[in-house]
Design an enzyme around this catalytic site. Structure first.
Site, short mmCIF file in Angstrom:
data_model
loop_
_atom_site.label_atom_id
_atom_site.label_comp_id
_atom_site.label_asym_id
_atom_site.label_seq_id
_atom_site.Cartn_x
_atom_site.Cartn_y
_atom_site.Cartn_z
N HIS A 108 0.82 -1.21 0.00
CA HIS A 108 0.00 0.00 0.00
C HIS A 108 0.86 1.27 0.00
CE1 HIS A 108 -2.38 2.99 2.50
NE2 HIS A 108 -3.06 2.93 1.38
N GLU A 158 1.95 1.77 -3.42
CA GLU A 158 0.86 2.36 -4.21
C GLU A 158 0.89 3.89 -4.08
OE1 GLU A 158 -3.27 1.67 -2.78
OE2 GLU A 158 -3.35 3.76 -3.37
N HIS A 159 1.05 4.39 -2.85
CA HIS A 159 1.13 5.84 -2.66
C HIS A 159 2.34 6.42 -3.40
CE1 HIS A 159 -1.71 7.10 0.69
NE2 HIS A 159 -2.02 5.84 0.47
N GLU A 185 -3.70 7.76 7.45
CA GLU A 185 -4.75 6.93 6.84
C GLU A 185 -5.07 5.75 7.76
OE1 GLU A 185 -3.87 5.48 2.89
OE2 GLU A 185 -5.85 4.56 2.68
#
Lengths: 446, 450
Positions: free
Chosen positions: A62, A65-66, A140
């Site tokens: 993840h 992904e950022h 997040e």
């Protein structure tokens, strides 16, 4: 290819032409034609997610992904999204257990441009602003998981249901890993998994395979094939006996969640399990809603779903407990209802209703070029792109006996994980508030 | 000016007609699927509640599916769900909206059922008492969710004791006090074809749709209704700060002020301005500075929620780390202020216009999107294809006009700031240094006094 769904005795025609091909470097390409609007969605699907992570680097899929939005040798950080927005388009990405997907939707006239910048993004990635983006990811996690009682419960449920398999880890990662990941970790991970032979490119919208193919060859075709990423070795051992876990939170809402182990996403029992989830929890006329919410009034809502995954997944039931009742009351009624299901099979009408709902949802859900591409991408990861179109037929073919059999096979008490979120009233709100008022008064005396 | 309007008839024809019972219909045909989505909008909402009967509009709406002269609650859910349809009911400030999403082959059955719900609800006591408890329970459970608490606190801090701040669901005590007779009276008063309109997107041609609607909804009768006007909004001339303590490990931030009505002629230029400041996702200044440059928040945004009869509001928000929350808030306000000083750059303005122009086909891709556009047209009295016309207007604005828009419609000097924070948080934002801080108990958000 046109897809005909039979729902409620009538045929519904879905225009869903799908073409697939594979480039010499191993890249799989799927083209979905939809000429209703001058739009195209380009989607990059990588076979990597939290499933591929181990202790110390949880959350890295993840984080990567950022980092994929941080520019290339040609583009500045975030210039990718800004460019797409300038075209009037949208873009986003998501990471799950089995995959990382990047998707966009732009005017059709931008097909060549979007393929070029998507290629550039993979071929020439530069990971800028790592520390600040890691901060963003930690926020997040705090927001989605730690400050959300349901998010925390879900994390605990999975971590308890899986003790060996990496599905144990939350997709967002454990906080201490998010505090210690390094840029080198992310770069190594990128080079291991973001290779054309581990990727599916989906192009969906007002295009033809004939115009897409040369454009893809001229861009993504240039990526060199690399060694296949290492397989996931760990398997979840069989569960022997019920597992129970509890989370206490100051607050006002209690929940009960149940998880049962089910087979992998392409297993032939999945269609029957999907329909079983409809029967149990889909709508106010579903069995569990009627029993727990309307008849016994111990719950305000009941939800249920099948986690259809690359490795064996879960069948989840989720109950929001009504004020004045305990999670234990709800749990005991849930098990009663499941036992009742073993002895009193679902009816012809219940099965037909489940199929009607599943088919109608299919029609409703796959209207936009983005959602059509998503459907194909999801199945490309789970099995193969064409499986997306075979699924409705598999749903239609499920019999009463199938549903009964999967209920008896998988929804067993000894195979269950029970996770309870117990709300405990906030201890001392008045002391809280007094302290806060004092703190905010002080600043005037400075 | 951009040439987007050269398609003189728009992307699909929009038709209007009126049923024999006076129900206005707005309709668009879309033929790629055998699907129908429709929304019946009844002018009955919380503004129509009187005498402390808070939550009456919502409860009446929710009870429509809990029993009629012809069907029990269970029969209603069984019938609609067997058809694979989705039926949703939603009551707001001014309207109650019944939305049906159904395969066209089942439309007649779906309409017959809808017609029964509208005309013959019985609001049975047994179902009523259960539903009341469920609503009260979910109100209490909403106190668990910092996002919902923030939302509720912001609305109250902004509107004070004005009815717009009142929870649509009512309060536990007001809900308990509502009776079947209250619901019957409210239903009798407001549910009428002459106090409603219908929006439909379907693959059926107009004549066939008309015939079907007459056959099913034609028997619904009633007169037009007078609505009382809401009182004017309380005036806001100075900033306000409200802290709500909760067990959280982030600060949840909402700040804002009154906005405009949907029909305000400046609305398109406000949207354009806001896209550049905080509405444009990755392209917005909030996102570039607060998220990317400073790493303060995962999500940071700003939007103008337009109002119907009264002005709506402007809200900017984020979730951010507690330790640096004061700095993050100060920075957010600073971004607003500098935007008001310098306005957009040439590039920002060009990119924003280009975004809207290119986004036109994405706005009406699905049946649901088109339905939403038709409802807006009818409800606010906007022109046909307003979503294209407004974008066309946007193309003409200059940097100077957008700068003026920012100066007119943003008020960083009189912000209402609400924070959901852990109890050990110390508020210290320089922009609010002389403002008295209020601390609210989240449990008080379940009460209401007007």
């Amino acid at each position: 290819m046109s897809l005909t769904l039979v729902a409620l005795g009538s045929a519904v025609e879905l225009n869903f032409p799908l073409t697939t091909f594979t480039l010499p470097n191993g890249l799989q390409v799927a083209v979905v034609e939809d000429h209703a609007n001058p739009l195209v969605s380009v989607q990059l699907w990588f076979r990597v997610g939290s499933r591929n992570e181990s202790y110390g680097i949880t959350g890295i899929s993840h984080v990567l992904e950022h980092m994929m939005f941080k520019g290339t040798r040609k583009m500045k950080s975030e210039e990718y999204s800004q460019t797409i927005q300038r075209w009037g388009g949208m873009d986003n990405a998501f990471t799950s257990e089995d995959q990382t997907a990047y998707f966009s939707e732009v005017p059709k006239a931008r097909l060549k441009d979007i393929l070029e910048i998507e290629y550039d993004r993979v071929a020439n990635a530069v990971f800028r602003e790592f520390e600040s983006e890691l901060n963003v990811v930690r926020e997040e996690r705090r927001w989605r998981t730690e400050n959300s009682p349901e998010g925390s419960l879900y994390e605990l449920l999975r971590a308890t249901a899986y003790i060996a398999h990496p599905y144990h880890h939350p997709v967002v990662g454990w906080m201490s890993d998010l505090e210690n990941l390094t840029l080198e970790d992310v770069e190594r991970y990128f080079h291991t998994y973001y290779v054309p032979n581990n990727m599916i490119l989906v192009v969906s919208g007002d295009v033809t395979p004939e115009e897409v193919r040369p454009l893809v060859e001229a861009t993504f075709g240039k990526l060199p094939r690399r060694p296949d990423p290492p397989p996931v070795r760990t398997r979840e051992p069989e569960q022997e006996g019920l597992r129970r876990v509890e989370l206490k939170r100051e607050g006002f809402a209690s929940y009960v969640a149940l998880a049962f182990h089910i087979p992998e996403g392409k297993h032939p029992d999945l269609p029957a399990l999907t329909l079983l989830a409809h029967v149990l929890t889909d709508g106010k006329s579903s069995r569990l809603y009627r029993y727990l919410v309307k008849e016994k009034t111990v719950a305000i809502d009941v939800q249920g779903w099948v986690e259809q995954q690359l490795d064996p997944g879960l069948f989840v039931l989720w109950v929001a407990v009504q004020q004045g009742h305990t999670p234990e009351e709800a749990e005991s009624l849930l098990f009663q209802a499941l036992e009742d299901l073993q002895n009193h099979p679902i009816t012809e009408r219940e099965l037909e209703k489940a199929k009607n709902r599943n088919m109608a949802n299919f029609v409703r859900r796959y209207q936009s070029v983005v959602s059509k591409g998503m459907l194909v991408g999801t199945w490309a990861i789970l099995d193969r792109p064409e499986a997306a179109l075979a699924w409705p037929k598999k749903i239609q073919a499920v019999s009463l006996e199938d549903v009964q059999r999967v209920a008896q096979t998988y929804l067993l008490r000894d195979q269950a994980t029970v996770a309870i979120l117990r709300a405990v009233p906030p201890k001392d709100m008045n002391a809280f508030m007094k302290k806060m008022k004092e703190a905010s008064q002080k600043r005037f005396r400075r | 000016m951009a040439a987007v309007l050269t398609m003189s008839a728009g992307p699909f024809p929009i038709h209007r007609f009126t049923l024999s019972n006076g129900l206005p219909v707005i309709y668009a045909q879309k033929t790629d699927l055998s699907l129908t989505v429709l929304r019946l909008v009844v002018y009955a909402g919380k503004r129509d509640e009187t005498d402390g009967k808070w939550g009456l509009a919502n409860l009446t709406a929710e009870m429509l599916t809990e029993g009629t002269k012809n069907r029990t609650s269970d029969e209603i859910s069984e019938e609609i769900e067997f058809l694979g349809a989705q039926l949703g009911v939603d009551a707001g400030i001014y309207t109650t909206q019944v939305t049906l999403n159904i395969l066209t082959s089942q439309l007649e059955k779906g309409l017959q059922l809808t017609s029964d719900l509208l005309q013959n609800p019985t609001f049975p006591d047994s179902e009523l008492s259960k539903l009341k408890e469920r609503i009260i329970s979910s109100l209490q459970e909403s106190l668990n969710d910092p996002d919902q608490v923030l939302d509720e606190a912001f609305r109250r801090a902004l509107y004070d004791h004005h009815p717009l701040a009142r929870p649509e669901e009512g309060t536990p005590s007001s809900i308990r006090a509502l009776t079947r007779q209250d619901l019957e009276a409210f239903h009798r008063m407001f549910y009428s074809p002459r106090n409603a309109f219908l929006a439909v997107v379907t693959n059926l041609p107009q004549e066939e749709l008309k015939h079907l609607l007459e056959k099913t909804l034609g028997s619904w009768k009633g007169d037009s209704v007078e609505h009382r006007a809401l009182p004017p909004l309380p005036s806001h001339t100075s900033p306000r700060v409200v802290l709500v303590p909760m067990k959280v490990n982030q600060a949840f931030v909402a700040l804002g002020h009154y906005g405009v009505r949907r029909t305000d002629p400046d609305y398109p230029r406000i949207r354009l301005m806001n896209y550049i400041l905080g509405g444009g996702g990755f392209a917005s200044r909030f996102f570039r500075i607060i998220r990317n440059k400073m790493g303060y928040a995962y999500s940071v945004y700003g939007y103008f929620m337009p109002g119907y009869k009264l002005p709506g509001y402007y809200l900017a928000g984020m979730q951010t780390k507690v330790e640096t929350a004061n700095d993050a808030i100060q920075e957010l306000i600073q971004v607003m202020k500098s935007f008001q000083k310098e306005g957009p750059t040439e590039d920002e303005l060009r990119d924003a216009k280009s975004f809207y122009e290119g986004s036109i086909p994405r706005q009406t891709e699905t049946y649901g999107q088109i339905l939403g556009a038709l409802v807006n047209e009818q409800l606010y009295g906007l022109p046909d294809y307003y979503w294209i016309k407004e974008i066309d207007l946007m193309q003409g604005y200059s940097r100077k006009e957008i700068l003026e828009t920012a100066r007119t419609y943003l008020h960083p000097d009189r912000l209402v700031l609400t924070l959901v924070v852990p109890p050990d948080f110390t508020f210290d934002v320089p922009s609010f240094k002389d403002v008295k801080v209020e601390v609210w108990d989240p449990r008080d958000l379940l009460n209401w006094e007007e």
